[in-house]
Design a protein around this motif. Structure first.
Motif, short mmCIF file in Angstrom:
data_model
loop_
_atom_site.label_atom_id
_atom_site.label_comp_id
_atom_site.label_asym_id
_atom_site.label_seq_id
_atom_site.Cartn_x
_atom_site.Cartn_y
_atom_site.Cartn_z
N LEU A 54 0.82 -1.21 0.00
CA LEU A 54 0.00 0.00 0.00
C LEU A 54 0.86 1.27 0.00
CD1 LEU A 54 -2.64 -1.00 2.73
CD2 LEU A 54 -2.93 -1.08 0.25
N ASN A 55 2.15 1.10 0.28
CA ASN A 55 3.06 2.23 0.52
C ASN A 55 2.47 3.20 1.54
OD1 ASN A 55 5.51 3.63 0.22
ND2 ASN A 55 4.61 5.02 -1.28
N LEU A 56 2.05 2.63 2.67
CA LEU A 56 1.52 3.41 3.78
C LEU A 56 2.24 3.01 5.06
CD1 LEU A 56 -2.37 3.33 3.24
CD2 LEU A 56 -0.82 5.26 2.84
N MET A 57 2.58 4.01 5.87
CA MET A 57 3.08 3.75 7.21
C MET A 57 1.98 4.11 8.20
SD MET A 57 5.57 6.88 8.37
CE MET A 57 5.38 6.31 10.07
N PHE A 58 2.02 3.44 9.35
CA PHE A 58 0.97 3.58 10.35
C PHE A 58 1.61 3.91 11.69
CE2 PHE A 58 -0.03 0.47 7.12
CZ PHE A 58 -1.26 0.90 6.64
N VAL A 59 1.06 4.91 12.36
CA VAL A 59 1.63 5.33 13.63
C VAL A 59 0.51 5.77 14.56
CG1 VAL A 59 2.02 7.71 12.84
CG2 VAL A 59 3.42 6.80 14.69
N GLY A 60 0.70 5.51 15.85
CA GLY A 60 -0.25 5.94 16.86
C GLY A 60 0.11 7.31 17.40
N THR A 61 -0.90 8.11 17.72
CA THR A 61 -0.67 9.47 18.23
C THR A 61 -1.04 9.54 19.71
OG1 THR A 61 -2.85 10.43 17.78
CG2 THR A 61 -1.28 10.34 15.95
N GLY A 62 -0.47 10.52 20.39
CA GLY A 62 -0.64 10.65 21.83
C GLY A 62 -1.84 11.49 22.22
N ASN A 63 -1.89 11.81 23.52
CA ASN A 63 -3.02 12.53 24.10
C ASN A 63 -3.04 13.99 23.67
OD1 ASN A 63 -0.67 12.31 26.26
ND2 ASN A 63 -1.62 14.31 26.50
N GLU A 90 0.42 2.92 21.06
CA GLU A 90 0.72 1.49 21.05
C GLU A 90 0.89 0.99 19.61
OE1 GLU A 90 -0.19 3.05 24.42
OE2 GLU A 90 -1.90 2.85 23.08
N VAL A 91 1.60 -0.11 19.46
CA VAL A 91 2.02 -0.58 18.14
C VAL A 91 0.82 -0.92 17.25
CG1 VAL A 91 3.38 -2.28 16.87
CG2 VAL A 91 4.14 -1.50 19.13
N PRO A 92 0.73 -0.35 16.04
CA PRO A 92 -0.27 -0.77 15.07
C PRO A 92 0.25 -2.02 14.33
CG PRO A 92 0.85 1.23 14.33
CD PRO A 92 1.53 0.80 15.57
N VAL A 93 -0.22 -3.18 14.70
CA VAL A 93 0.27 -4.46 14.18
C VAL A 93 -0.45 -4.79 12.87
CG1 VAL A 93 0.58 -6.91 14.67
CG2 VAL A 93 0.74 -5.24 16.53
N LEU A 94 0.31 -5.15 11.84
CA LEU A 94 -0.25 -5.41 10.52
C LEU A 94 -0.31 -6.90 10.25
CD1 LEU A 94 1.74 -2.72 8.49
CD2 LEU A 94 -0.27 -2.43 9.97
N ILE A 95 -1.50 -7.41 9.92
CA ILE A 95 -1.66 -8.82 9.60
C ILE A 95 -2.54 -8.94 8.35
CG2 ILE A 95 -1.54 -9.38 12.06
CD1 ILE A 95 -4.53 -10.27 11.82
N ASP A 96 -2.36 -10.04 7.63
CA ASP A 96 -3.24 -10.40 6.52
C ASP A 96 -3.94 -11.70 6.88
OD1 ASP A 96 -2.22 -8.23 5.15
OD2 ASP A 96 -0.80 -9.40 3.98
N GLY A 97 -5.23 -11.75 6.67
CA GLY A 97 -5.96 -12.97 7.02
C GLY A 97 -7.43 -12.84 6.71
N SER A 98 -8.18 -13.76 7.25
CA SER A 98 -9.62 -13.80 7.02
C SER A 98 -10.35 -13.10 8.16
CB SER A 98 -10.09 -15.26 6.92
OG SER A 98 -11.50 -15.33 6.83
N PHE A 99 -11.37 -12.32 7.79
CA PHE A 99 -12.23 -11.71 8.80
C PHE A 99 -13.66 -11.79 8.30
CE2 PHE A 99 -14.33 -8.52 11.32
CZ PHE A 99 -13.71 -8.62 12.56
#
Length: 510
Positions: free
Chosen positions: A234-243, A291-300
């Motif tokens: 996707l050429n995307l990075m993912f990051v969590g932001t603070g309060n 907190e870490v944005p964990v990337l997985i591929d699978g069935s949902f």
């Protein structure tokens, strides 16, 4: 004379071993078994290893091979490349021989008055290792001898910024965030050229002062102080932001306050926002979504999905479609009493009765959160996200006479119990949990294909459990683990690398 000059030159060079692999973009996309090239091990944030030599059946035979003693508590994850291990603490970076645990070189940044709260780790690219410092410098050092190649400023520490995170390397981008809870500091993430240190782009999660942008409702903050993840397809990075700030005074910043306490998806080449999902709208409890944005591929629900998982500090577990940020699942994974339910976007709905007030409000989670900066691990074989969590309660109070902005107060430790919990990503249900006898853990988690989970408890034990059912199969007291374990293969043998107190330890089977 020529001989003396030659020897001096060789001693100064301290180059990487001959035959060393350049840590290029292709290697970062597919790290070999003998390396741990990023804070998370790879771009997914899964912290899962395919190594299987150490198993639940033989781990009781595990022996300490060497021990490296640092001068400060280690809260970092080691970086392993080309026979060297790089481990950090605030203002410090050590290069260690992977087979002996002996120091090869040490860099100490000039002492400064910035906030020395801890440090997550380094990053490596080509023949360069990168370090952030508490006073918000980004350093590039020769990976072989520690010589500083360049030193650039991320943000002004005199204004209240500081930096603790391990950089994220994507091609020639060195991407770093900062921390800081003072008012009027915009959430800041920056990218620098890996070879020169020149700035490439800056992303603000809240508008900088003077921008005239009212979209955040007057909130500042939303700092990005933990290392993100990356999807090359996707050429995307993912990051969590603070309060947001002011931290507990929500009246000063009406509305949801985007993009604080959020997960954001960015184009790493431009820093442009692709989408955002807010896990805590209008946060008034200091629950960073870093907190870490964990990337997985699978069935949902029977469909193949590219997903993002986060066990967030606010007590909720989220599953998002990472192609567009749409919510697939929101479930609590710890004690939660602050929301009235879930809205149509999958976001918790804040309960006004649980706002900080003059006479105090009993809130779960407490200020430390249901989890925090320590990384979880995802085991693809079981479909479980395994995370150190806490059921905690605190009393939050806000007193106008303390001032219109900033902190008011919270009694953090009213009650709480720590657990290692395994969450089924398809349902959000807790499949198993391991209760800690005392306190809660701030250790990261590692899983392997051998049905092993490695972490640490609050009393200084290094723990090994079966990933499938949570049964403890081995433990050893090493001092409190503040970092995250890693595992690599040296000379065809699996090693486990863990931090305990001020030490980095290596374990292997006899």
């Amino acid at each position: 004379m020529r001989l003396e000059i030659g020897i001096a030159t060789l001693l100064c060079a301290a180059a990487l071993p001959s035959g060393a692999q350049s840590v290029d973009p292709k290697l970062l996309l597919n790290p070999p078994a003998n390396s741990w090239l990023t804070y998370h091990g790879d771009y997914t944030g899964e912290r899962h290893s395919r190594l299987t030599e150490i198993t639940p059946e033989n781990i009781s035979k595990l022996k300490q091979v060497w021990k490296f003693q640092a001068s400060q508590q280690l809260k970092a994850s080691p970086i392993v490349a080309n026979g060297m291990i790089y481990i950090t603490a605030p203002d410090n970076l050590w290069a260690i021989d992977e087979r002996t645990g002996k120091e090869v070189w040490h860099h100490q940044h000039t002492k400064n008055n910035a906030f020395h709260i801890g440090h997550r780790g380094a990053a490596i690219y080509k023949d360069t290792v990168y370090l952030t410092t508490p006073d918000c410098h980004l350093l590039a050092l020769n990976a072989g001898n520690g010589e500083v190649k360049w030193d650039t400023l991320i943000a002004d520490s005199g204004k209240g910024f500081w930096s603790t995170n391990a950089p994220l390397i994507i091609r020639n981008h060195v991407i770093v965030g900062v921390a800081g809870d003072f008012d009027n500091l915009p959430g800041t993430l920056r990218s620098f050229d890996a070879d020169t240190g020149k700035p490439q782009w800056t992303f603000y999660s809240t508008p900088p002062p003077g921008a005239g942008d009212k979209s955040s409702g007057g909130a500042t903050g939303g700092q990005m102080w933990n290392t993100g993840t990356y999807d090359p397809d996707l050429n995307l990075m993912f990051v969590g932001t603070g309060n947001p700030t002011p931290v507990l005074n929500g009246d000063a910043r009406p509305g949801d306050n985007p993009w604080t306490c959020s997960i954001v998806a960015l184009n790493p080449d431009t820093g442009k926002l692709a989408w955002g999902f807010q896990v805590s709208p209008h946060d008034t409890h200091d629950w960073d979504a870093a907190e870490v944005p964990v990337l997985i591929d699978g069935s949902f629900n029977g469909q193949p999905r590219k997903m993002l998982l986060q066990a967030s500090r606010n007590g909720y577990f989220f599953v998002l479609d990472r192609t567009n940020g749409k919510n697939l699942l929101t479930k609590p994974f710890a004690a939660v009493n602050w929301s009235k339910g879930i809205d149509e976007q999958g976001r918790p709905i804040p309960n006004p009765a649980k706002e900080p007030r003059k006479d105090g409000a009993l809130i779960a989670p407490d200020e430390g959160g249901a989890t925090n900066f320590w990384p979880p691990s995802f085991d693809p074989k079981t479909g479980l996200l395994i995370v150190n969590a806490k059921d905690g309660y605190g009393i939050y109070f806000y007193k106008p006479e303390h001032g219109a902005y900033g902190w008011a107060g919270a009694d953090y430790g009213i009650a709480g119990k720590g657990f290692l919990r395994a969450i089924d990503y398809k349902t959000g249900k807790i499949v198993w949990e391991h209760a800690y006898p005392r306190g809660s853990s701030s250790a990261g988690v590692l899983t392997t294909d051998a049905d092993l989970t490695i972490t640490g408890d609050a009393t200084g034990n290094l723990l090994a459990l079966r990933s499938s059912d949570g049964k403890v199969v081995w433990h050893e007291n090493i001092g409190r683990m503040g970092g995250a374990p890693a595992t690599v293969e040296f000379d065809g043998k699996q090693y486990l690398l863990v931090t305990g107190g001020n030490s980095l330890l290596a374990y292997a089977l006899p």
